[in-house]
Each structure stands twice: as structure tokens, then as C-alpha cells.
Enzyme design. Sequence first.
Site, PDB file in Angstrom:
ATOM      1  N   LYS A 203      -3.064   2.178  -3.581  1.00 32.28           N
ATOM      2  CA  LYS A 203      -1.635   1.747  -3.487  1.00 32.28           C
ATOM      3  C   LYS A 203      -1.359   0.838  -4.490  1.00 32.28           C
ATOM      4  O   LYS A 203      -1.964  -0.455  -4.485  1.00 32.28           O
ATOM      5  CB  LYS A 203      -1.051   1.325  -2.316  1.00 32.28           C
ATOM      6  CG  LYS A 203       0.502   0.938  -2.589  1.00 32.28           C
ATOM      7  CD  LYS A 203       1.056   0.505  -0.901  1.00 32.28           C
ATOM      8  CE  LYS A 203       2.615   0.201  -0.984  1.00 32.28           C
ATOM      9  NZ  LYS A 203       3.024  -0.108   0.395  1.00 32.28           N
ATOM     10  N   LYS A 255      -0.726   6.484  -4.229  1.00 33.43           N
ATOM     11  CA  LYS A 255       0.750   5.971  -4.555  1.00 33.43           C
ATOM     12  C   LYS A 255       0.780   4.932  -5.637  1.00 33.43           C
ATOM     13  O   LYS A 255      -0.077   4.116  -5.517  1.00 33.43           O
ATOM     14  CB  LYS A 255       1.141   5.448  -3.103  1.00 33.43           C
ATOM     15  CG  LYS A 255       2.800   5.021  -3.053  1.00 33.43           C
ATOM     16  CD  LYS A 255       3.159   4.313  -1.765  1.00 33.43           C
ATOM     17  CE  LYS A 255       4.576   4.017  -1.827  1.00 33.43           C
ATOM     18  NZ  LYS A 255       5.187   3.383  -0.452  1.00 33.43           N
TER      19      LYS A 255
END
Length: 337
Positions: A203, A255
Site C-alpha cells: 500500500k 494498492k
Amino acid sequence: MTKYGSFPGTRPRRLRTTPVMRRMVAETRLHPADFILPAFVREGVSEPVPIATMPGVVQHTRDSLKKAALEAVEAGISGIMLFGVPEDAKKDAVGTPGTDPDGILQVALRDVRAEVGDELLVMSDLCLDETTDHGHCGVLDAEGRVDNDATLERYAEMAQVQADAGAHVVGPSGMMDGQIGVIRDALDQIGREDVAILAYTVKYSSAFYGPFREAVASSLKGDRKTYQQDPANVRESLRELALDLEEGADMVMVKPAGPYLDVLARVADAVDVPVAAYQISGEYSMVEAAAEKGWIDRDKAILEMLTGIKRAGAQNILTYWATEVAQKLRQGPAAAQ
């Protein structure tokens, strides 16, 4: 025939001649089961609240969320990832609504699970950022820094409460060191070995999260660069991946998706567990904004982006277009083109 005889002898264009030909030889295919719908539910509202920076996306009421979950089932998508938006007055330094059985996320989990049962994977965002008055993903120490280990204790509590509320899958997204191991232990301690962990393994600290901050009514002060990853790094992602798998992650995620397709491909090549990618708010909003101005063909751009994410190695894609695209895919090739 040219003056050079039969040159060129190999003509790849023969396999591009008609829509049916192109469809037959396509190497990557989208399917409704590929998709997971992120959805926001807001406490204390009687009507869905449009998100200005994400045209077409709303903060749901409890009732409208149940309808969205049923639509997702009918479209054939695999899951719905829930984000709870509590009333501002209930936020505090430790994110109490995140572990309150009557907090909005836990209430919504029970609502949706009662509505759809096991026909849709009910997933829960496991993070403190929506519930803290400072907007960070963890508990702060006396100097205002995110305290990793104190945050892990809160995550363990959240995992247990979310499992009790009906989550099939928890999605730890805070990027704390050791979060997967602590959450797995917490779930196992209450006999919830059946609850899976979708780890937000990779992330990045991204500029593309902007619209999401409105969607969850973020109270963030500062940034998250001390715990989310530096966009310049990829070896760091593979290290995070190894740690999450060692700690018991059942599935892993990258992500954002679009700006990090190279990272997604590296992760997919390295593992034997399902890999997901999250097409985040900024990716969504850029397409919607450009399409609104007539600069791009919206539907074709959406399919191209999703196909690229799957081609890079994502087995599942979290996207705000999940239900819409799944419905078109079920209608047949013409509707999805």
C-alpha cells in the site's frame, strides 16, 4: 503481393480482423467473479449522500447499503468491502467506534450479512483512520507519531468484533508491522479460524487517495508516509509480501492498482495465494471527470483499465465500477464493449 514477393510472410493482423476473432484469441478475460465492490456506509443519514469527488458513488444509509449488496449478488460479483463512516462526535484518539459492537461498521456488517448470507463475501476494512479524530491509521504516542505496537492491540480487538459481526474476510489496511500475525492470532483465539485475511500487503503513499478522504469524512492531519510505502520502491514491497505470508495472510493486495502494475506483476509472479488489486478513488475519479468533459470514451476506458489490472496478475479487483461492469459482462460481449 508486393514487389518483395510474399513478404511479410507472417501477418498477426489476421487475428484482429473481426470482433469475434479478437474475442476468441483474447488472452485476458474479465468475469463478474473477478470483482469486489468497495462501499461506504455513513452513520446518522436518512438518504444516501453523494460524494462530490466520486461521481456516481455515495455514502450509503443502512437500507441503501443492503440494496447495493443485493445488486452485487445479482450481478455475480464476489465480494463487498465495507467502510464505516461514524458521526464526527464519536471519533476519538483511539478510534473507539472501530471496536464498539454498535459502531456503524459492525452494524452494517450484520445488516449485509443478514441480507445476503453467504451469497456474497462480506469484507470489512480493518483500520482506524475512519474512526480516529486525528485521521491516522493507528494510535498516536505522546509525540504525535503512530505507535505501531499500541495500534496492533486495537487491530486485534477490531478483528474480533468484525468477525462477531459477520465478516467473512477482514482487510487490514493500516500497514503496521506485524499486523497480519496479530490479527490471525486474535481471530484464532475466539475460534474464528474460518475468517480469512485479505492483507493490504503493498500500500503506497499515493496522491490518488484524495477523493477517498471525502468518502470517509477523513479527519487526517499530516500524512501517512511513515507507514505507507514510498512510491519509488519495489523491493520493499516484496519484503512486505514475504512477511505477510509468513504471518498467515490468506490473500494479498496491491494498492493503488493502475500506477503500480509493475509491482502487481512482481507480486503475482512470486506467490501461490490469490492476489487482489485496488483501483482506488483517484483512478476512478479521473476517468469520470475526463468522460464528463467528453475527453475519453468512459466505458471503453473503464474496461481497458480493468483488463490491464487483470493482465498484470490480479485475480480479484476492488473497483467502484464492480457492479456496473459485472452487469454488462453478464449481458454479453456487445454490452461490455
